[in-house]
Design an enzyme around this catalytic site. Structure first.
Site, PDB file in Angstrom:
ATOM      1  N   HIS A 112      -3.169   6.289  -3.171  1.00 12.93           N
ATOM      2  CA  HIS A 112      -4.788   4.930  -2.476  1.00 12.93           C
ATOM      3  C   HIS A 112      -4.923   5.486  -3.517  1.00 12.93           C
ATOM      4  O   HIS A 112      -6.000   4.300  -4.169  1.00 12.93           O
ATOM      5  CB  HIS A 112      -4.958   5.291  -1.376  1.00 12.93           C
ATOM      6  CG  HIS A 112      -5.849   4.631  -0.730  1.00 12.93           C
ATOM      7  ND1 HIS A 112      -5.593   3.403  -0.879  1.00 12.93           N
ATOM      8  CD2 HIS A 112      -7.087   5.294  -0.557  1.00 12.93           C
ATOM      9  CE1 HIS A 112      -7.098   3.067  -0.147  1.00 12.93           C
ATOM     10  NE2 HIS A 112      -7.979   4.492  -0.401  1.00 12.93           N
ATOM     11  N   ASP A 135     -12.465  10.886   3.701  1.00  7.99           N
ATOM     12  CA  ASP A 135     -13.064   9.815   3.544  1.00  7.99           C
ATOM     13  C   ASP A 135     -14.206   9.820   2.990  1.00  7.99           C
ATOM     14  O   ASP A 135     -15.062  10.458   3.367  1.00  7.99           O
ATOM     15  CB  ASP A 135     -12.895   9.168   4.562  1.00  7.99           C
ATOM     16  CG  ASP A 135     -12.807   7.587   4.276  1.00  7.99           C
ATOM     17  OD1 ASP A 135     -12.434   7.087   2.828  1.00  7.99           O
ATOM     18  OD2 ASP A 135     -11.720   6.443   5.271  1.00  7.99           O
TER      19      ASP A 135
HETATM   20  C1  HEM Z   1      -6.833   2.253   6.543  1.00  6.62           C
HETATM   21  C2  HEM Z   1      -7.664   1.975   5.140  1.00  6.62           C
HETATM   22  C3  HEM Z   1      -7.772   2.693   4.452  1.00  6.62           C
HETATM   23  C4  HEM Z   1      -8.526   4.565   4.958  1.00  6.62           C
HETATM   24  C5  HEM Z   1      -8.226   5.547   5.417  1.00  6.62           C
HETATM   25  C6  HEM Z   1      -9.419   4.700   3.409  1.00  6.62           C
HETATM   26  C7  HEM Z   1      -8.626   6.436   2.869  1.00  6.62           C
HETATM   27  C8  HEM Z   1      -8.916   6.742   1.830  1.00  6.62           C
HETATM   28  C9  HEM Z   1      -8.937   8.420   1.447  1.00  6.62           C
HETATM   29  C10 HEM Z   1      -8.660   9.182   2.321  1.00  6.62           C
HETATM   30  C11 HEM Z   1      -9.522   8.286  -0.288  1.00  6.62           C
HETATM   31  C12 HEM Z   1      -9.974   9.701  -0.315  1.00  6.62           C
HETATM   32  C13 HEM Z   1     -11.169  10.481  -0.449  1.00  6.62           C
HETATM   33  C14 HEM Z   1     -12.098   9.361  -1.038  1.00  6.62           C
HETATM   34  O1  HEM Z   1     -12.459   9.128  -2.608  1.00  6.62           O
HETATM   35  O2  HEM Z   1     -12.383   8.919  -0.481  1.00  6.62           O
HETATM   36  C15 HEM Z   1     -10.475   6.640  -0.551  1.00  6.62           C
HETATM   37  C16 HEM Z   1     -10.629   6.764  -1.905  1.00  6.62           C
HETATM   38  C17 HEM Z   1     -10.637   5.953  -2.236  1.00  6.62           C
HETATM   39  N1  HEM Z   1     -10.250   4.677  -1.391  1.00  6.62           N
HETATM   40 FE1  HEM Z   1      -9.930   4.383   0.833  1.00  6.62          FE
HETATM   41  N2  HEM Z   1      -9.043   4.489   2.236  1.00  6.62           N
HETATM   42  C18 HEM Z   1      -8.606   3.067   3.379  1.00  6.62           C
HETATM   43  C19 HEM Z   1      -9.263   1.593   1.972  1.00  6.62           C
HETATM   44  C20 HEM Z   1      -9.150   1.595   1.361  1.00  6.62           C
HETATM   45  C21 HEM Z   1      -9.843  -0.353   1.140  1.00  6.62           C
HETATM   46  C22 HEM Z   1      -9.557  -1.473   1.903  1.00  6.62           C
HETATM   47  C23 HEM Z   1     -10.708   0.082  -0.136  1.00  6.62           C
HETATM   48  C24 HEM Z   1     -11.192  -1.256  -1.279  1.00  6.62           C
HETATM   49  C25 HEM Z   1     -10.874  -2.465  -0.861  1.00  6.62           C
HETATM   50  C26 HEM Z   1     -10.444   1.549  -0.557  1.00  6.62           C
HETATM   51  C27 HEM Z   1     -11.358   2.009  -1.657  1.00  6.62           C
HETATM   52  C28 HEM Z   1     -11.413   2.766  -1.587  1.00  6.62           C
HETATM   53  C29 HEM Z   1     -11.474   3.811  -3.457  1.00  6.62           C
HETATM   54  C30 HEM Z   1     -12.667   2.828  -4.499  1.00  6.62           C
HETATM   55  C31 HEM Z   1     -11.632   5.361  -3.499  1.00  6.62           C
HETATM   56  C32 HEM Z   1     -12.213   6.277  -3.613  1.00  6.62           C
HETATM   57  C33 HEM Z   1     -11.359   6.462  -5.620  1.00  6.62           C
HETATM   58  C34 HEM Z   1     -11.818   7.361  -6.624  1.00  6.62           C
HETATM   59  O3  HEM Z   1     -12.199   6.874  -7.453  1.00  6.62           O
HETATM   60  O4  HEM Z   1     -10.506   8.613  -6.523  1.00  6.62           O
HETATM   61  N3  HEM Z   1      -9.531   2.286   0.482  1.00  6.62           N
HETATM   62  N4  HEM Z   1      -9.526   6.099   0.564  1.00  6.62           N
END
Ligand code: HEM
Ligand SMILES: *[C@@H]1O[C@H](CO)[C@@H](O)[C@H](O)[C@H]1NC(C)=O
Length: 314
Positions: free
Chosen positions: A224, A150
């Site tokens: 996601h 993450d």
């Molecule tokens: C249960 C809650 C969440 C989990 C477990 C989670 C997990 C992850 C994971 C594993 C990734 C892919 C790796 C990375 O690029 O970091 C990711 C990407 C991302 N997440 Fe989350 N996330 C959660 C909630 C959120 C929320 C609430 C937001 C925004 C309001 C968010 C925004 C993003 C963004 C901007 C990316 C990168 C997208 C990209 O440009 O590839 N995430 N998240």
């Protein structure tokens, strides 16, 4: 340019996410102003105990608290600041919960986070009440408890300030940052019941080696990472800085992700949330939410460092 708080500090091995509300006593505002203006000093005192601990503390101030704390100071209100707006999708809701102050405390040592929080709460006394106190930890190679790395798509180096810090568009608040937090708990039995391939399709990356997968064709339920990718009308992509941390207690059956996002533009995080909870197209929500429920949702503004100093000066 005004010096920001440590919003760009690295992910550490430990973090404390402390959310408080201000108590309605006549002296509370002065006590809090004085405590906020002593944060730099308190940080120095605690971080000196181990100069290698990567200690930092970022203070966020909620929308109503901003007005109360800055009354009579001449400080300008950030243009986009407002309380977290609940987003109700067909299946899942991003709740809005109270919070006047956020302390995002980071260090490579749990005891350093603990000590800072202890001294901070002594200073605040009964001026504030704790609404949430979450201890996050690093899980292996910065994985969440769903098992995925993450933070990969975070900006790095020279890309961080333009994504995170307010600039000319609101010059009175230059160097500040909007902060949104949500405390998610996971349905681990449901999640681990999925195949690895099904989990990877939900996140949009492979699990072991963290490779990005292709987007689904239009109209399909998107991953996601796709729903969290935001472009403005001119086609520019806007990233945010996430410092998510796992938290939990296997003995109590609690497995969570504390989401924290810093952004120059509050609307970017709000748009991410809308795409996740309502879906794109509407109805096709982020399936991470079928296994993750937000218990909190609060918006703050992290002003540049000099604002905290100034709060104590009258
Ligand atoms: C249960 C809650 C969440 C989990 C477990 C989670 C997990 C992850 C994971 C594993 C990734 C892919 C790796 C990375 O690029 O970091 C990711 C990407 C991302 N997440 Fe989350 N996330 C959660 C909630 C959120 C929320 C609430 C937001 C925004 C309001 C968010 C925004 C993003 C963004 C901007 C990316 C990168 C997208 C990209 O440009 O590839 N995430 N998240
Ligand atoms: C930091 O430590 C010094 C020396 O012990 C003390 O005088 C000061 O009050 C401390 N600052 C804070 C904010 O606690």
């Amino acid at each position: 340019m005004s010096v920001p708080q440590a919003v760009q500090a690295p992910l550490t091995k430990a973090a404390t996410f402390l959310v408080l509300t201000i108590n309605p006593s006549p002296s509370a505002i002065n006590t809090i102003r004085s405590a906020l203006s002593s944060i730099a000093d308190l940080s120095k005192n605690v971080s000196l105990r181990d100069l290698n601990s990567q200690f930092s503390c970022t203070v966020g101030i909620g929308s109503d608290a901003w007005d109360a704390l800055t009354a009579g100071t001449g400080l300008h209100r950030p243009k986009e600041l407002h309380p977290f707006r609940q987003i109700a999708g067909a299946r899942h809701t991003a709740v809005s919960t109270p919070g006047d102050l956020l302390f995002h405390i980071r260090a490579d040592r749990r005891d350093i986070c603990f000590e800072f929080e202890r001294q901070l709460l002594l200073k605040l006394g009964d001026a504030a009440a704790v609404v949430d106190d979450t201890q996050g930890f690093r899980y292996f190679d910065a994985r969440d408890l769903l098992g995925f790395v993450d933070g990969t798509a975070n900006p790095i180096g020279p890309d961080v300030p333009p994504a995170v810090l307010i600039a000319d568009e609101d010059s009175d608040c230059a160097g500040g940052s909007y902060v949104v937090v949500q405390k998610y708990v996971h349905d681990m039995a449901g999640w681990t019941g999925l195949s690895t391939e099904a989990q990877e399709a939900i996140i949009g990356r492979t699990k072991m080696d963290n490779m990005e997968l292709d987007d689904q064709p239009d109209g399909h339920q998107q991953a996601h990472k796709t729903l969290a990718t935001i472009e403005d009308e001119a086609g520019n992509e806007h990233s945010i800085m996430r410092d998510n941390m796992p938290f939990g207690s296997p003995g109590s059956g609690v497995f969570g992700t504390y989401f924290i996002g810093y952004s120059r533009r509050l609307w970017v995080i709000e748009k991410m949330l809308e795409r996740m909870f309502v879906g794109d197209p509407p109805g096709k929500h982020d399936r991470i939410l079928d296994f993750s429920t937000p218990l909190t949702g609060t918006t703050f503004y992290a002003p540049p460092a000099w604002v905290l100093d100034q709060l104590g000066s009258d």
